[in-house]
Design a protein around this motif. Structure first.
Motif, PDB file in Angstrom:
ATOM      1  N   ALA A 284       0.838  -1.292   0.136  1.00 45.79           N
ATOM      2  CA  ALA A 284      -0.067   0.020   0.140  1.00 45.79           C
ATOM      3  C   ALA A 284       0.808   1.057   0.027  1.00 45.79           C
ATOM      4  O   ALA A 284       0.585   2.139  -0.907  1.00 45.79           O
ATOM      5  N   ALA A 344      -6.885  -3.278   1.643  1.00 44.47           N
ATOM      6  CA  ALA A 344      -5.550  -2.839   0.529  1.00 44.47           C
ATOM      7  C   ALA A 344      -5.560  -4.155  -0.122  1.00 44.47           C
ATOM      8  O   ALA A 344      -5.497  -3.723  -1.359  1.00 44.47           O
ATOM      9  N   GLY A 374      -4.901   1.418   3.137  1.00 44.36           N
ATOM     10  CA  GLY A 374      -3.541   1.842   3.635  1.00 44.36           C
ATOM     11  C   GLY A 374      -3.495   2.748   4.652  1.00 44.36           C
ATOM     12  O   GLY A 374      -2.830   2.878   5.808  1.00 44.36           O
TER      13      GLY A 374
END
Length: 514
Positions: A284, A344, A374
């Motif tokens: 991420a 994510a 993230g």
């Protein structure tokens, strides 16, 4: 009188916080701004895709390898003194980056910049921690620090795009020089000197072996797509990395003052929290450097357009930590971590689909989901690691957390970059064969590096339209593979974190009831 003194003290500590946070923000700003200008650098310096990877990797490698020793050196010799040295070296290396005549000169200067960044960030964090002693004041300070870091992440792509358009890519580095000069003046005027009265000795053997292992693994991942995954070049570097890390483990296990206390990893909850940090960084946070390449090379956006296009990702990264703090009152840490990693993973799967389509709405939605996952992790990973160790081990746990973050970015960028490069080359080969066009040497690598004009110069101008479309689609196909790998990393880590951390969390709850 006492009220005035308390007000002055608060004002002074607030100023210290802002100066320290600005030092930390410099490292975030530089990383993300450079991500925006990478395609321009590739075109201007006639760089290969491997060169482009080294521009990011040398910086992050030196940064991550030296964070722990930089903190120890600051504690021993004075945090203010080391902070000023870090600012000066970061400024000099930034100037060298801006003056680099070749790609090799640039990534060597980037390595020096990474050294400066480590000696800038580590003492800045220690100065903030030293200034705020009370638990409530420290919590507020780190909340302000996190907000500044998040805002920097949002603004960095826009700043990078504006610099590229108005001043040229070299000013992405040159602009650091006057900022560092102003920061140094603020440090001299605001920060008091402090040091640890009982500093830990430096673990030189551990530093060298860890840095060497990271370098060997990174080098292996960069040469793999070029020379082949079964080639001697790749295998020798891979074996060297394994050997260095085994040596690092032995040194840390037997050393009297290791930079990494391996006994912490006896706790499944700590292992789970570290895995969460590594996976977050590799799947991420690393997208702050990779998404600009995708938007410019696969979607044909300008540097400024890429900066604007990243807003769904960047804004979600800024907002979701606040949501995570609210969720932490109702859910356990491992549940938030597992959910963030799963989100994510879903975001990367959505990006995989968007990379093979041309829907702006699909792309914006996918980036928002990826940034949301993230953002949840960005707010929770550091806290989770710190919450799984005894309070007297907080210093080493913090160092492990930060090192894991940047090691994850480094390995994520190198591994996803390898998948990207291999996918682009295969898609181009298949596309050229399907169009009945011979493959020009270096065409695929020029496309992977983002230097489309150099790639098109290898063919007659009449083929320009067909080859441009092929290059864009091939880059999208390569990124689709990279996003799939990032999704796999996130989803596997989500399951591992849930299983590793759940048992200890439930055990604590049972003991409290008993």
């Amino acid at each position: 009188m006492s009220v005035n003194l308390a007000s002055q003290r608060t004002h002074s500590r607030t100023t210290v916080l802002l100066v320290g946070a600005l030092g930390c923000a410099m490292t975030v700003l530089d990383t993300n701004v450079v991500g925006i200008v990478l395609p321009t650098i590739a075109r201007d310096l006639n760089a290969s895709f491997a060169d482009i990877e080294w521009v990011i990797s040398t910086y992050v490698l030196c940064f991550s390898a030296l964070l722990l020793p930089a903190g120890s050196i600051a504690d021993r010799y004075g945090r203010k003194r080391v902070f000023l040295c870090g600012i000066a070296s970061f400024a000099l290396a930034s100037f060298a980056c801006g003056m680099a005549p070749t790609a090799a000169a640039l990534y060597l200067a980037r390595g020096a910049q990474g050294v400066g960044a480590a000696f800038l960030l580590a003492p800045a964090l220690a100065i903030i921690g030293h200034a705020f002693h009370e638990e409530s004041a420290r919590a507020r300070a780190w909340a302000v620090w996190g907000a500044i870091m998040g805002l920097t992440m949002v603004l960095a792509p826009l700043i990078g795009g504006a610099i590229n358009v108005l001043l040229g890519w070299r000013w992405a580095f040159h602009i650091n020089v006057p900022i560092c000069a102003a920061l140094a003046l603020a440090v001299v005027g605001v920060i008091d000197e402090s040091r640890d009265p009982t500093p830990r000795p430096l673990d030189f053997a551990g530093i060298v072996l860890f840095a060497g292992g990271m370098f060997a693994f990174t080098w292996a991942l960069i040469v793999g797509p070029v020379h082949g995954w079964g080639s001697a070049d790749f295998l020798l570097r891979l074996v060297a990395g394994l050997a260095l890390f085994l040596g690092f483990g032995q040194v840390e296990r037997r050393g009297r003052h290791p930079m990494l206390d391996l006994s912490l990893f006896a706790s499944p909850a700590f292992v789970g929290a570290v895995i969460a940090m590594l996976a977050y960084a590799a799947s991420a946070q690393v997208m702050a450097s990779l998404l600009p390449l995708f938007l410019q090379n696969a979607r044909g956006k300008t540097a400024m357009g890429a900066g604007l296009g990243m807003l769904p990702f960047a804004v979600a990264m800024l907002v979701l930590p606040q949501v995570g703090r609210r969720l932490s009152t109702r859910f356990k840490s491992y549940q938030i971590l597992a959910a963030g990693l799963a989100m994510a993973g879903l975001g990367n799967l959505a990006m995989m689909a968007a990379a093979r389509q041309h829907s702006p709405f699909m792309l914006m939605l996918a980036m928002a989901v990826l940034g949301s996952g993230g953002g949840l992790l960005n707010g929770e990973t550091q806290k989770a690691i710190m919450g799984t160790v005894p309070r007297h081990r907080a210093g080493m746990a913090s160092g492990i957390s930060t090192t894991a973050r940047f090691s994850g970015i480094l390995l994520g960028f190198a591994s996803l970059g390898a998948v990207l490069a291999g996918g682009v080359q295969r898609a181009i080969q298949a596309g050229l064969q399907g169009a009945g066009v011979a493959t020009a040497p270096g065409f695929a690598d020029a496309v992977a590096a983002g230097d489309l004009s150099r790639a098109l110069d290898m063919y007659p101008s009449a083929l320009g339209g067909v080859l441009t479309a092929l290059a864009r689609d091939s880059y999208g196909a390569g990124f689709s593979n990279a996003f799939l790998m990032a999704a796999v990393i996130s989803l596997l880590a989500s399951a591992a974190v849930y299983l590793l951390m759940r048992g200890e969390a439930e055990g604590k709850a049972t003991r409290r009831v008993a």
